[in-house]
Design an enzyme around this catalytic site. Structure first.
Site, PDB file in Angstrom:
ATOM      1  N   HIS A   1      34.899   5.958  34.295  1.00 47.67           N
ATOM      2  CA  HIS A   1      35.215   4.786  35.140  1.00 47.67           C
ATOM      3  C   HIS A   1      36.391   4.016  34.538  1.00 47.67           C
ATOM      4  O   HIS A   1      37.281   3.564  35.245  1.00 47.67           O
ATOM      5  CB  HIS A   1      34.009   3.839  35.203  1.00 47.67           C
TER       6      HIS A   1
ATOM      7  N   HIS B   1      30.361   9.193  30.801  1.00 49.88           N
ATOM      8  CA  HIS B   1      30.378   8.815  32.217  1.00 49.88           C
ATOM      9  C   HIS B   1      31.065   7.450  32.385  1.00 49.88           C
ATOM     10  O   HIS B   1      31.932   7.276  33.252  1.00 49.88           O
ATOM     11  CB  HIS B   1      28.943   8.785  32.756  1.00 49.88           C
ATOM     12  N   GLU B   2      30.682   6.501  31.552  1.00 52.03           N
ATOM     13  CA  GLU B   2      31.293   5.162  31.649  1.00 52.03           C
ATOM     14  C   GLU B   2      32.783   5.216  31.329  1.00 52.03           C
ATOM     15  O   GLU B   2      33.586   4.516  31.937  1.00 52.03           O
ATOM     16  CB  GLU B   2      30.595   4.172  30.706  1.00 52.03           C
TER      17      GLU B   2
ATOM     18  N   GLU C   1      31.290   7.766  41.393  1.00 53.80           N
ATOM     19  CA  GLU C   1      30.216   8.156  40.470  1.00 53.80           C
ATOM     20  C   GLU C   1      30.202   9.661  40.264  1.00 53.80           C
ATOM     21  O   GLU C   1      29.973  10.153  39.153  1.00 53.80           O
ATOM     22  CB  GLU C   1      28.857   7.691  40.992  1.00 53.80           C
TER      23      GLU C   1
END
Ligand code: ZN
Length: 438
Positions: A281, A277-278, A357
Site C-alpha cells: 500500500h 502487504h502493508e 487489496e
C-alpha cells in the site's frame, strides 16, 4: 409534512424487515464449490463452533450496519421536518450575537441530539462485540472513546460548518466551488496530522517492542525503501482481540502501524507477510490514490448537493420555515444529502479498495514467497476477528473494502509463484509515500 414523516417511518420499517429477511432467512453467503476442501474452506481451518460464532457475529454486525445508515437519514429528516433545527438556530441566536458563537451553539445542540439518538444502536453494537469477545473494552473505556469521537467530530464540524455557511452567504451561486476549493487543503492537512494529532487521542503508538522482530521487519521495509522510523506498534490489545495492521498519513507523517494483537498472535513469518502487504500500500501510493479519488468525488458531491438543496429550499422552504440556504437551520439537509451520496458511492470506493487489496496481497506473496505463512495469517485473521469467510453479496458490495477471506486465501493458494532462480523483475519503486488502508 407530517405525512412525509409517516411515509419515511413506514418505509424504514419495511426496509428493516426486508434486510432482516435477506440476512437471516435467506442466509446467503454459501461457500462456492471450488473452495471446498481447500485452505479457503472455513470447514478446513475453523471448528464448527468457530464457524457458527463467526456467522452469528457477522450477521448481527451486518444487520446493525444496514439499520444504522437509513436511521441516520431518518434522524436528519425528522429534525428538519419537525422544526427542531429551526428551534436550535433560534436558541443560538437568543444566546449570542456573533455568528461564530451561534454556529458553535447550534452545532452543539445538533451534535448532542444526533449523538443521543444514535447511542442505542452504538451501544448494541458494542454490547455484541463484548458478548462475542471481540471487544476487550470495559464500558467506561468504550464510553471514553465515544466521548473523544464526539468532541473530535464537533471541533472538525465546527470549522467546516462555519466556513461553509460564510461561503454560502458570500457566493450565492458558486459557493459549492469555493467550499470544495477550501476542502482540498483541509483534507490534505487532516491526512497529514491524523497519525500525530488525532490517532494518539485514542491509543499509544511506539516503535516495535520485539527488537529481534523489528530488525527483520525493518530489513524488509528497507527493501521497499521505507524509512525505519515509519514503522509503529499500537497498543490495541486493551480494546480488541481482533488482528490488524494499516498504513496511514502522508508525507513525513506516513507510517505503517501494526496492532500489538497481530504481533502477539501471529508467528514471525506471518507478521512479515502482513508487513509486506502493508508495504505494498505504501509503495504503490494507495493513500494518495485514495485522497485523489475522494476529492474528485467531493467535487461532484458538492455540486450535486448544492443543486439538490437549492431545489428543496425553493420547493419546500415555506413549509419548513426556511427562507434561504444560508440559514444555519438547513444543516441537517446538507448532512442528509452528504450521507446519502456517501452511501451511494460506497460500492465504487469499496470496489477500488478491494482491487488495491488484491494488488497488495500479490505484492506481499511475491516479496515473501511464503504461501504457508500467507494462508495461515489469513486464517488466523478470520478466526480471531470472527470474520465472515464468504459474506452475502449485498454485504460485500456495501461493506467490504477487502476481498472476502475465502477469496484472499484461495488467491494465495493458487498464486503462480515462479520457481525459476535468478533475478525477478519486481519494480520496487523508491517511495516516501502512503495511504490509510489495512
Ligand atoms: Zn491492505
Amino acid at each position: 409534512m407530517k405525512k412525509w414523516a409517516v411515509f419515511a417511518l413506514v418505509g424504514y420499517g419495511l426496509f428493516a424487515l426486508a434486510i432482516y429477511y435477506y440476512l437471516y432467512d435467506m442466509a446467503p453467503g454459501e461457500i462456492p464449490e471450488i473452495y471446498k476442501g481447500t485452505s479457503a474452506d472455513p470447514a478446513v481451518f475453523l471448528t464448527a463452533a468457530e464457524q457458527t460464532l463467526g456467522k452469528e457475529y457477522s450477521t448481527i454486525k451486518n444487520f446493525l450496519f444496514f439499520l444504522g445508515v437509513p436511521f441516520e437519514w431518518l434522524v436528519y429528516f425528522f429534525i428538519l421536518v419537525f422544526g427542531v433545527s429551526k428551534k436550535f438556530e433560534e436558541w443560538s441566536k437568543q444566546t449570542v450575537r456573533f455568528s461564530v458563537g451561534q454556529t458553535a451553539i447550534y452545532l452543539f445542540y445538533l451534535s448532542l441530539l444526533t449523538f443521543l439518538l444514535a447511542f442505542p444502536l452504538q451501544y448494541i453494537s458494542y454490547h455484541f462485540s463484548r458478548v462475542y469477545r471481540i471487544s476487550a473494552q470495559t464500558f467506561p473505556q468504550w464510553m471514553k472513546n465515544e466521548l473523544i469521537d464526539f468532541w473530535v467530530s464537533y471541533v472538525l464540524m465546527f470549522v467546516l460548518v462555519f466556513v461553509l455557511y460564510a461561503l454560502i452567504k458570500r457566493f450565492k451561486k458558486k459557493w459549492w466551488l469555493a467550499a470544495w476549493a477550501l476542502f482540498v487543503p483541509f483534507t490534505v492537512f487532516m491526512m497529514y496530522v491524523q497519525p500525530v494529532l488525532i490517532d494518539p487521542l485514542y491509543n499509544d503508538f511506539y516503535p516495535l517492542k520485539n527488537k529481534q522482530l523489528e530488525t527483520k521487519i525493518l530489513n524488509l521495509a528497507d527493501k521497499a525503501n521505507i524509512p525505519a522510523d515509519h514503522v509503529y506498534e499500537v497498543n490495541k490489545s486493551k480494546e480488541t482481540n481482533a488482528l490488524n495492521a494499516y498504513v496511514t498519513g502522508i508525507g513525513g507523517n506516513a507510517r505503517i502501524v501494526l496492532w500489538d494483537t497481530t504481533l502477539k498472535k501471529l508467528n514471525e513469518e506471518e507478521v512479515l507477510f502482513v508487513m509486506a502487504h502493508e508495504m505494498a500500500h505504501y509503495v504503490k501510493k494507495h493513500i494518495y490514490i485514495g485522497i485523489g479519488s475522494y476529492l474528485a468525488f467531493a467535487f461532484f458531491g458538492f455540486w450535486l448537493a448544492a443543486k439538490w438543496m437549492e431545489r428543496w429550499v425553493r420547493k419546500y422552504g415555506k413549509q419548513l420555515h426556511i427562507k434561504e440556504l444560508s440559514q444555519l437551520r438547513t444543516l441537517p439537509l446538507f448532512l442528509l444529502v452528504i450521507s446519502m451520496m456517501a452511501f451511494a458511492s460506497s460500492p465504487f470506493s469499496n470496489a477500488i479498495s478491494r482491487f488495491e487489496e488484491k494488488q497488495a496481497d500479490a505484492y506481499a506473496i511475491e516479496m515473501t514467497r511464503d504461501k504457508e505463512a500467507a494462508i495461515s495469517a489469513f486464517q488466523k485473521l478470520a478466526r480471531e476477528g470472527l470474520s465472515e469467510v464468504k459474506p452475502p453479496a449485498l454485504v460485500k458490495i456495501f461493506r467490504y473494502g477487502h476481498p472476502a477471506m475465502a477469496e484472499r486465501i484461495y488467491m494465495m493458494e493458487t498464486y503462480p509463484l515462479e520457481v525459476k532462480e535468478g533475478k525477478r523483475k519486481e519494480e520496487r519503486s523508491g517511495a516516501s509515500a502512503q495511504k490509510s488502508r489495512d
